[in-house]
Write an enzyme that holds these catalytic residues in place. Structure first.
Site, short mmCIF file in Angstrom:
data_model
loop_
_atom_site.label_atom_id
_atom_site.label_comp_id
_atom_site.label_asym_id
_atom_site.label_seq_id
_atom_site.Cartn_x
_atom_site.Cartn_y
_atom_site.Cartn_z
N LEU A 39 0.85 -1.20 0.00
CA LEU A 39 0.00 0.00 0.00
C LEU A 39 0.88 1.25 0.00
CD1 LEU A 39 -2.51 -1.20 2.75
CD2 LEU A 39 -2.85 -1.25 0.27
N THR A 42 2.41 5.80 -5.41
CA THR A 42 3.62 6.44 -5.95
C THR A 42 4.45 7.08 -4.86
OG1 THR A 42 2.42 6.92 -7.99
CG2 THR A 42 4.42 8.19 -7.59
N HIS A 457 14.98 33.02 18.34
CA HIS A 457 16.37 33.24 17.93
C HIS A 457 17.28 32.23 18.61
CE1 HIS A 457 19.99 35.41 16.79
NE2 HIS A 457 20.39 35.31 18.04
P1 FAD Z 1 -0.74 7.34 -6.63
O1 FAD Z 1 0.11 7.57 -5.45
O2 FAD Z 1 -0.10 7.24 -7.95
O3 FAD Z 1 -1.55 6.01 -6.29
C1 FAD Z 1 -2.36 5.38 -7.23
C2 FAD Z 1 -2.48 3.92 -6.83
O4 FAD Z 1 -3.50 3.34 -7.62
C3 FAD Z 1 -1.22 3.13 -7.10
O5 FAD Z 1 -0.84 2.44 -5.96
C4 FAD Z 1 -1.62 2.16 -8.22
O6 FAD Z 1 -0.98 0.91 -8.12
C5 FAD Z 1 -3.11 2.03 -7.98
N1 FAD Z 1 -3.89 1.68 -9.17
C6 FAD Z 1 -3.89 2.31 -10.37
N2 FAD Z 1 -4.80 1.75 -11.20
C7 FAD Z 1 -5.39 0.75 -10.48
C8 FAD Z 1 -6.39 -0.17 -10.78
N3 FAD Z 1 -7.03 -0.18 -11.96
N4 FAD Z 1 -6.72 -1.08 -9.82
C9 FAD Z 1 -6.12 -1.10 -8.62
N5 FAD Z 1 -5.15 -0.23 -8.28
C10 FAD Z 1 -4.79 0.69 -9.20
N6 FAD Z 1 4.56 14.74 -3.92
C11 FAD Z 1 4.74 15.46 -2.80
O7 FAD Z 1 3.79 16.03 -2.27
N7 FAD Z 1 5.98 15.57 -2.22
C12 FAD Z 1 7.07 14.98 -2.76
O8 FAD Z 1 8.16 15.10 -2.23
C13 FAD Z 1 6.90 14.22 -3.95
N8 FAD Z 1 7.96 13.60 -4.52
C14 FAD Z 1 7.77 12.85 -5.62
C15 FAD Z 1 8.86 12.21 -6.20
C16 FAD Z 1 8.71 11.44 -7.33
C17 FAD Z 1 9.91 10.78 -7.94
C18 FAD Z 1 7.41 11.27 -7.89
C19 FAD Z 1 7.23 10.40 -9.10
C20 FAD Z 1 6.31 11.89 -7.33
C21 FAD Z 1 6.48 12.69 -6.21
N9 FAD Z 1 5.40 13.34 -5.62
C22 FAD Z 1 5.60 14.11 -4.50
C23 FAD Z 1 4.04 13.25 -6.17
C24 FAD Z 1 3.19 12.25 -5.39
O9 FAD Z 1 3.84 11.02 -5.34
C25 FAD Z 1 1.82 12.12 -6.04
O10 FAD Z 1 1.24 13.38 -6.16
C26 FAD Z 1 0.92 11.23 -5.21
O11 FAD Z 1 1.47 9.95 -5.05
C27 FAD Z 1 -0.46 11.11 -5.88
O12 FAD Z 1 -1.27 10.27 -5.11
P2 FAD Z 1 -2.49 9.51 -5.75
O13 FAD Z 1 -3.13 8.78 -4.61
O14 FAD Z 1 -3.30 10.41 -6.57
O15 FAD Z 1 -1.87 8.45 -6.77
#
Ligand code: FAD
Length: 478
Positions: A39, A42, A457
């Site tokens: 879990l 990204t 400070h």
């Molecule tokens: P995600 O975290 O992408 O989660 C989506 C999930 O859905 C995944 O686990 C995937 O496996 C699952 N999924 C997709 N399709 C399906 C399906 N059909 N069935 C079941 N499961 C599925 N943001 C920050 O705020 N601070 C940071 O320092 C930062 N650093 C980053 C560094 C990098 C290298 C990257 C790539 C991103 C970074 N981000 C950062 C951005 C941040 O990771 C994302 O904005 C955030 O993860 C988005 O969350 P989310 O829940 O929308 O999607």
């Protein structure tokens, strides 16, 4: 028969898992379908957390490299210098993996605590509140109240550049590199691009950064961009702004990169890796969006201010959404905040739309960047008569003590009502200091109120109070 839940969340990233926990806290029966083996999505698995872990190693190496200055010696030789230090990437990766695994288990624990069911597999919308799960715990789920799509984003390539994921890579591969490349080109200078540039430069790679727009970190205030470019150049990072990478040809041991630079000259470069960091696209493949008729804009799911899509009973949050004309920040804390709002709305408890002008952004390159609110340019574009104040970290006692004296704090305020419109920082602890600025914007603080707020400070936060004073031309220490 389909197993019934009040809410079915698709995706357990920072958007999905937070939405699930909030909905469960509010008494709803919740399932989350996640296709990864862990879990966290990204952010936890290959984004925020692992990158920040590696950047912390880069910071440690930087401090150790100046051990002599700190009076720190190693080994049996009294006063031994720190020259010849390196970094063991296998060890670094192992530590990073432990951190990631521990946090992912933490989310699993939270699911158990809140009685959220994790359904392992890939989800597909089939209409009428139904979600079909395949590739794992095959079954059909029924959401009696709402489905929340939180499928996130994935790295995308750049026009004319073929990602082979071995030499021409994205952050997904860069995060797991078990060697320090001798040379690395980075395409794109957004947060992801500059963080990797900073990290590998500190590890010892020769880094070349290409940015199509005229300045680095183009979404930041112009003064922040200028300060970062100055610092990167000092650190030995080659920065090409206004440069277009026109081709990249990978071979077994490297990549030949061709670029047209700002002055029209062609640059040819041989590097071990090319990291493409030009943005992330929505994940909606095989999700059934067409079958259920979800409205998309450039592939992103269109939502209203409370994350309802055009299909009744289906919401969407996080990286996968668009709010129409205004750009949607792809940030972990934004996806979480959206998850909370969506869950509260579904549960029927009072909630309110997010003010996207008050979302802090942090970039963990060295020097760090923290910013919230309007840049000076944006404020002027919106018609504000602005006044600004800047203050350098360099004169602060705390910055001198830390040996971290680069950077500045800039405050953008509305002249008429004195309201703080934006705070932009580059320098030590900027990613922490931005919390004060975020609260100031949330409370619609004036510059006067920031001035009257006593900053302890010696702290880096004194730069915020001094920048506020600088708005009126009267900083104490500059
Ligand atoms: P995600 O975290 O992408 O989660 C989506 C999930 O859905 C995944 O686990 C995937 O496996 C699952 N999924 C997709 N399709 C399906 C399906 N059909 N069935 C079941 N499961 C599925 N943001 C920050 O705020 N601070 C940071 O320092 C930062 N650093 C980053 C560094 C990098 C290298 C990257 C790539 C991103 C970074 N981000 C950062 C951005 C941040 O990771 C994302 O904005 C955030 O993860 C988005 O969350 P989310 O829940 O929308 O999607």
């Amino acid at each position: 028969m389909a197993e019934a839940y009040d809410v079915v969340v698709i995706g357990a990233g920072t958007g999905g898992y937070v939405a699930a926990i909030r909905a469960a806290q509010l008494g709803l029966k919740v399932a989350v379908v996640e296709k990864q083996k862990a879990l966290g999505g990204t952010c936890l698995l290959w984004g925020c957390i692992p990158t920040k872990a590696l950047l912390e190693h880069a910071h440690a190496l930087k401090v150790i490299r100046s051990a002599k200055e700190w009076g720190v010696s190693f080994g049996s030789v009294e006063g031994a210098g720190a020259s010849g230090l390196g970094i063991d990437m296998v060890q670094v990766q192992a530590r990073k993996d432990r951190i990631v695994a521990g946090l992912a288990r933490g989310v699993e624990f939270l699911f158990k605590k809140h009685k959220v069911d994790w359904i392992k597999g890939t989800a597909r919308l089939t209409g009428q509140g139904r979600v079909e799960v395949h590739d794992g715990d095959r079954q059909t789920l029924k959401a009696t109240r709402e489905i929340i799509v939180a499928t996130g984003s994935a790295a995308r390539g750049a026009p004319g550049i073929v990602l082979d994921r071995r030499r021409i890579i994205t952050s997904d591969e860069a995060i797991g590199l078990r060697e320090v490349p001798k040379s690395l080109a980075v395409l794109g200078s957004g947060a992801v691009g500059v963080e990797f540039a900073s990290m590998f430069s500190r590890f010892g790679s020769q880094v070349t950064l290409f940015e199509l727009l005229p300045r680095l970190v183009p979404a930041e205030d112009e003064q922040v961009s200028a300060e970062l470019e100055r610092s990167f150049r000092k650190q030995g990072v080659t920065c090409h702004t206004g440069a277009r990478v026109t081709s990249a040809v990978a071979s077994s041991d490297g990549v030949d990169v061709r670029a047209t630079l700002a002055d029209g000259q062609t640059a040819l470069l041989r590097v071990e890796y090319l990291l493409v960091a030009t943005g992330r696209g929505p994940v909606t493949e095989n999700l059934g969006v067409d079958e259920v008729g979800l409205a998309l804009d450039k592939g992103f799911i269109t939502v209203d201010e409370l994350y309802r899509t055009n299909v009744p009973g289906v919401s969407a949050i996080g990286d996968v959404i668009t709010r129409g004309s205004a750009p949607h920040p792809q940030l972990a804390h934004v996806s979480s905040a959206e998850g909370v709002v969506a869950a509260e709305r579904i549960a029927g408890t009072p909630t309110r739309p997010i003010n996207y002008d008050q979302v802090p952004g942090c970039t963990y390159c060295d020097p760090e960047i923290g910013s919230v609110g309007l840049t000076e340019h944006e404020a002027r574009q919106r018609g504000y008569d602005v006044h600004v104040g800047t203050f350098p970290f360099g004169v602060l006692g705390r910055a001198k003590i830390a040996g971290d004296t680069e950077g500045l704090v800039k405050i953008v305020a509305d002249k008429k009502y004195d309201e703080v419109l934006g705070v932009h920082m580059i320098g030590p602890r900027a990613t922490e200091l931005v919390a004060e600025a975020t609260l100031a914007l949330r409370l619609e603080s004036t510059v006067e109120e920031l001035i009257r707020t006593i900053h302890a400070h010696p702290t880096m936060a004194e730069a915020v109070g001094e920048a506020a004073r600088a708005v009126y031309g009267s900083p104490i220490h500059a």
